[in-house]
Write a protein that holds these residues in place. Structure first.
Motif, PDB file in Angstrom:
ATOM      1  N   LYS A 193      -2.293  10.200   1.984  1.00 27.63           N
ATOM      2  CA  LYS A 193      -3.445   9.895   1.141  1.00 27.63           C
ATOM      3  C   LYS A 193      -4.075  11.212   0.709  1.00 27.63           C
ATOM      4  O   LYS A 193      -4.256  12.126   1.523  1.00 27.63           O
ATOM      5  CB  LYS A 193      -4.455   9.064   1.931  1.00 27.63           C
ATOM      6  N   LEU A 194      -4.410  11.319  -0.566  1.00 28.15           N
ATOM      7  CA  LEU A 194      -4.986  12.546  -1.103  1.00 28.15           C
ATOM      8  C   LEU A 194      -6.261  12.910  -0.343  1.00 28.15           C
ATOM      9  O   LEU A 194      -7.145  12.073  -0.139  1.00 28.15           O
ATOM     10  CB  LEU A 194      -5.301  12.354  -2.588  1.00 28.15           C
ATOM     11  N   GLY A 195      -6.334  14.163   0.103  1.00 27.90           N
ATOM     12  CA  GLY A 195      -7.514  14.652   0.797  1.00 27.90           C
ATOM     13  C   GLY A 195      -7.572  14.316   2.270  1.00 27.90           C
ATOM     14  O   GLY A 195      -8.523  14.702   2.959  1.00 27.90           O
ATOM     15  N   SER A 196      -6.564  13.604   2.775  1.00 28.31           N
ATOM     16  CA  SER A 196      -6.554  13.219   4.183  1.00 28.31           C
ATOM     17  C   SER A 196      -5.398  13.887   4.911  1.00 28.31           C
ATOM     18  O   SER A 196      -4.290  13.978   4.379  1.00 28.31           O
ATOM     19  CB  SER A 196      -6.420  11.697   4.324  1.00 28.31           C
ATOM     20  N   ASN A 197      -5.655  14.331   6.127  1.00 30.09           N
ATOM     21  CA  ASN A 197      -4.595  14.841   6.992  1.00 30.09           C
ATOM     22  C   ASN A 197      -4.273  13.869   8.123  1.00 30.09           C
ATOM     23  O   ASN A 197      -3.542  14.220   9.053  1.00 30.09           O
ATOM     24  CB  ASN A 197      -4.998  16.194   7.584  1.00 30.09           C
ATOM     25  N   THR A 198      -4.813  12.660   8.023  1.00 29.08           N
ATOM     26  CA  THR A 198      -4.565  11.660   9.066  1.00 29.08           C
ATOM     27  C   THR A 198      -3.971  10.363   8.527  1.00 29.08           C
ATOM     28  O   THR A 198      -3.239   9.685   9.247  1.00 29.08           O
ATOM     29  CB  THR A 198      -5.857  11.318   9.827  1.00 29.08           C
ATOM     30  N   GLU A 199      -4.268   9.998   7.296  1.00 26.87           N
ATOM     31  CA  GLU A 199      -3.783   8.729   6.752  1.00 26.87           C
ATOM     32  C   GLU A 199      -2.613   8.954   5.803  1.00 26.87           C
ATOM     33  O   GLU A 199      -2.639   9.866   4.972  1.00 26.87           O
ATOM     34  CB  GLU A 199      -4.899   8.004   6.005  1.00 26.87           C
ATOM     35  N   PHE A 200      -1.596   8.098   5.929  1.00 29.02           N
ATOM     36  CA  PHE A 200      -0.505   8.147   4.967  1.00 29.02           C
ATOM     37  C   PHE A 200      -0.001   6.738   4.681  1.00 29.02           C
ATOM     38  O   PHE A 200      -0.189   5.815   5.466  1.00 29.02           O
ATOM     39  CB  PHE A 200       0.612   9.097   5.410  1.00 29.02           C
ATOM     40  N   TYR A 201       0.620   6.601   3.499  1.00 25.27           N
ATOM     41  CA  TYR A 201       1.027   5.309   2.966  1.00 25.27           C
ATOM     42  C   TYR A 201       2.521   5.084   3.168  1.00 25.27           C
ATOM     43  O   TYR A 201       3.303   6.031   3.201  1.00 25.27           O
ATOM     44  CB  TYR A 201       0.703   5.235   1.477  1.00 25.27           C
ATOM     45  N   GLN A 202       2.904   3.797   3.237  1.00 23.15           N
ATOM     46  CA  GLN A 202       4.302   3.435   3.469  1.00 23.15           C
ATOM     47  C   GLN A 202       4.771   2.370   2.480  1.00 23.15           C
ATOM     48  O   GLN A 202       4.053   1.415   2.187  1.00 23.15           O
ATOM     49  CB  GLN A 202       4.481   2.901   4.897  1.00 23.15           C
ATOM     50  N   GLY A 203       5.984   2.547   2.008  1.00 25.52           N
ATOM     51  CA  GLY A 203       6.656   1.533   1.211  1.00 25.52           C
ATOM     52  C   GLY A 203       8.116   1.464   1.618  1.00 25.52           C
ATOM     53  O   GLY A 203       8.587   2.240   2.451  1.00 25.52           O
ATOM     54  N   ALA A 204       8.847   0.531   1.021  1.00 23.14           N
ATOM     55  CA  ALA A 204      10.274   0.393   1.321  1.00 23.14           C
ATOM     56  C   ALA A 204      11.016  -0.044   0.067  1.00 23.14           C
ATOM     57  O   ALA A 204      10.417  -0.585  -0.879  1.00 23.14           O
ATOM     58  CB  ALA A 204      10.502  -0.594   2.460  1.00 23.14           C
ATOM     59  N   PHE A 205      12.311   0.182   0.075  1.00 14.79           N
ATOM     60  CA  PHE A 205      13.150  -0.174  -1.066  1.00 14.79           C
ATOM     61  C   PHE A 205      13.308  -1.692  -1.117  1.00 14.79           C
ATOM     62  O   PHE A 205      13.714  -2.322  -0.137  1.00 14.79           O
ATOM     63  CB  PHE A 205      14.508   0.502  -0.927  1.00 14.79           C
ATOM     64  N   ALA A 226       8.738   0.187  -3.129  1.00 13.64           N
ATOM     65  CA  ALA A 226       7.506  -0.543  -3.410  1.00 13.64           C
ATOM     66  C   ALA A 226       6.511  -0.386  -2.267  1.00 13.64           C
ATOM     67  O   ALA A 226       6.847  -0.610  -1.092  1.00 13.64           O
ATOM     68  CB  ALA A 226       7.811  -2.017  -3.635  1.00 13.64           C
ATOM     69  N   PHE A 227       5.293  -0.019  -2.615  1.00 15.15           N
ATOM     70  CA  PHE A 227       4.229   0.149  -1.624  1.00 15.15           C
ATOM     71  C   PHE A 227       4.035  -1.136  -0.834  1.00 15.15           C
ATOM     72  O   PHE A 227       3.917  -2.229  -1.392  1.00 15.15           O
ATOM     73  CB  PHE A 227       2.924   0.527  -2.318  1.00 15.15           C
ATOM     74  N   GLY A 228       4.020  -1.012   0.502  1.00 19.02           N
ATOM     75  CA  GLY A 228       3.733  -2.138   1.373  1.00 19.02           C
ATOM     76  C   GLY A 228       4.879  -3.097   1.586  1.00 19.02           C
ATOM     77  O   GLY A 228       4.761  -4.011   2.411  1.00 19.02           O
ATOM     78  N   HIS A 229       5.996  -2.916   0.880  1.00 20.03           N
ATOM     79  CA  HIS A 229       7.121  -3.841   1.043  1.00 20.03           C
ATOM     80  C   HIS A 229       7.721  -3.684   2.440  1.00 20.03           C
ATOM     81  O   HIS A 229       8.117  -2.588   2.833  1.00 20.03           O
ATOM     82  CB  HIS A 229       8.182  -3.567  -0.023  1.00 20.03           C
ATOM     83  N   LYS A 230       7.760  -4.780   3.203  1.00 15.98           N
ATOM     84  CA  LYS A 230       8.318  -4.777   4.565  1.00 15.98           C
ATOM     85  C   LYS A 230       7.752  -3.618   5.386  1.00 15.98           C
ATOM     86  O   LYS A 230       8.467  -2.984   6.168  1.00 15.98           O
ATOM     87  CB  LYS A 230       9.847  -4.689   4.517  1.00 15.98           C
ATOM     88  N   SER A 231       6.467  -3.344   5.224  1.00 15.58           N
ATOM     89  CA  SER A 231       5.863  -2.123   5.767  1.00 15.58           C
ATOM     90  C   SER A 231       4.437  -2.362   6.228  1.00 15.58           C
ATOM     91  O   SER A 231       3.736  -3.228   5.695  1.00 15.58           O
ATOM     92  CB  SER A 231       5.808  -1.022   4.689  1.00 15.58           C
ATOM     93  N   ILE A 232       3.991  -1.539   7.172  1.00 15.35           N
ATOM     94  CA  ILE A 232       2.562  -1.351   7.414  1.00 15.35           C
ATOM     95  C   ILE A 232       2.075  -0.445   6.287  1.00 15.35           C
ATOM     96  O   ILE A 232       2.524   0.705   6.187  1.00 15.35           O
ATOM     97  CB  ILE A 232       2.308  -0.694   8.780  1.00 15.35           C
ATOM     98  N   PRO A 233       1.177  -0.903   5.428  1.00 13.41           N
ATOM     99  CA  PRO A 233       0.848  -0.109   4.233  1.00 13.41           C
ATOM    100  C   PRO A 233       0.221   1.251   4.528  1.00 13.41           C
ATOM    101  O   PRO A 233       0.533   2.233   3.856  1.00 13.41           O
ATOM    102  CB  PRO A 233      -0.128  -1.006   3.467  1.00 13.41           C
ATOM    103  N   THR A 234      -0.677   1.307   5.524  1.00 13.71           N
ATOM    104  CA  THR A 234      -1.370   2.560   5.831  1.00 13.71           C
ATOM    105  C   THR A 234      -1.194   2.894   7.303  1.00 13.71           C
ATOM    106  O   THR A 234      -1.446   2.061   8.175  1.00 13.71           O
ATOM    107  CB  THR A 234      -2.868   2.466   5.495  1.00 13.71           C
ATOM    108  N   LEU A 235      -0.770   4.116   7.561  1.00 12.72           N
ATOM    109  CA  LEU A 235      -0.509   4.606   8.912  1.00 12.72           C
ATOM    110  C   LEU A 235      -1.420   5.793   9.212  1.00 12.72           C
ATOM    111  O   LEU A 235      -1.955   6.417   8.288  1.00 12.72           O
ATOM    112  CB  LEU A 235       0.955   5.026   9.037  1.00 12.72           C
TER     113      LEU A 235
END
Length: 226
Positions: free
Chosen positions: A169-181, A187-196
């Protein structure tokens, strides 16, 4: 000496925790003088943990390392130098990611000026070459990620079932986003925990990029230490 701080996903949470099920810090050893530790990637191929770094400022030469039980050692159980070929002229070689999907070693870079377009290459067996489009969908879009995605800090892995894409995530050193094919795009959030969330990050970690892999048991994330 450069090294890697290692995190792993804590099952049942949304956290990647420093040192969880991990050797907390692993040295990188034997590097050629011109190894560019600012541009690195990692994968696990079912038997070996592997680390890659570009040669200097090139966009076509990689150095390969693998884990020898105590360090990521240049040339250990590896082809020491690899070549990238056939990428489009507008490839952005400022960063790259790699994974092994059980069949192919794969390498990804983005299109210059369009970081939601992935260019895909695969290793050509019996050579020292990763070739654009070889055994690959040459170009894949990344879709649905939030507007505040930091496209300069990204990672990829294959977990035995899904190809996954991550970005901070822009400006964050702790949050990141997840997607899958999803069969056509990452695609963001596909078969995924969206935010880690990263937990326990040491102050000496370089947060300008991350590397990720799945080793058959754990999802792992690495940050470089210089």
């Amino acid at each position: 000496m450069s090294s890697l701080n290692q995190f792993a996903f804590v099952s049942g949470t949304t956290n990647y925790e420093f040192g969880h099920n991990s050797i907390p810090n692993i040295p990188i050893t034997g590097s050629p003088a011109d190894a560019n530790i600012d541009r690195v990637a990692m994968l696990h191929d079912g038997s070996a943990y592997r680390f890659y770094a570009f040669q200097g400022s090139t966009s076509t030469k990689l150095y390969q390392y693998s884990f020898d039980g105590s360090s990521y050692a240049f040339g250990h159980n590896s082809i020491p130098e690899l070549t990238l070929e056939g990428f489009p002229s507008d490839v952005d070689a400022s960063s790259f990611e790699m994974l092994h999907d059980g069949s192919n070693y794969r390498l990804y870079m983005r299109r210059l000026g369009d970081r939601t377009t992935l260019y895909q290459a695969a290793f050509v067996a019996g050579t020292t070459t990763y070739r654009f489009g070889h055994n690959s969908i040459p170009q894949i879009q990344i879709t649905g990620f939030p507007a505040d995605t930091d496209w300069s800090r990204w990672g990829m892995l294959h977990d035995g079932e899904f190809y996954r894409f991550y970005a901070f995530k822009l400006g964050s050193n702790t949050e990141f986003y997840q997607g899958a094919f999803d069969g056509s795009t990452y695609a963001f959030g596909h078969k995924s925990i969206p935010t880690l969330t990263l937990v326990g990050t040491p102050a000496n970690s370089d947060l300008h990029d991350m590397s990720m892999l799945h080793d058959g048991s754990d999802y792992r994330l690495y940050l470089t230490v210089r």
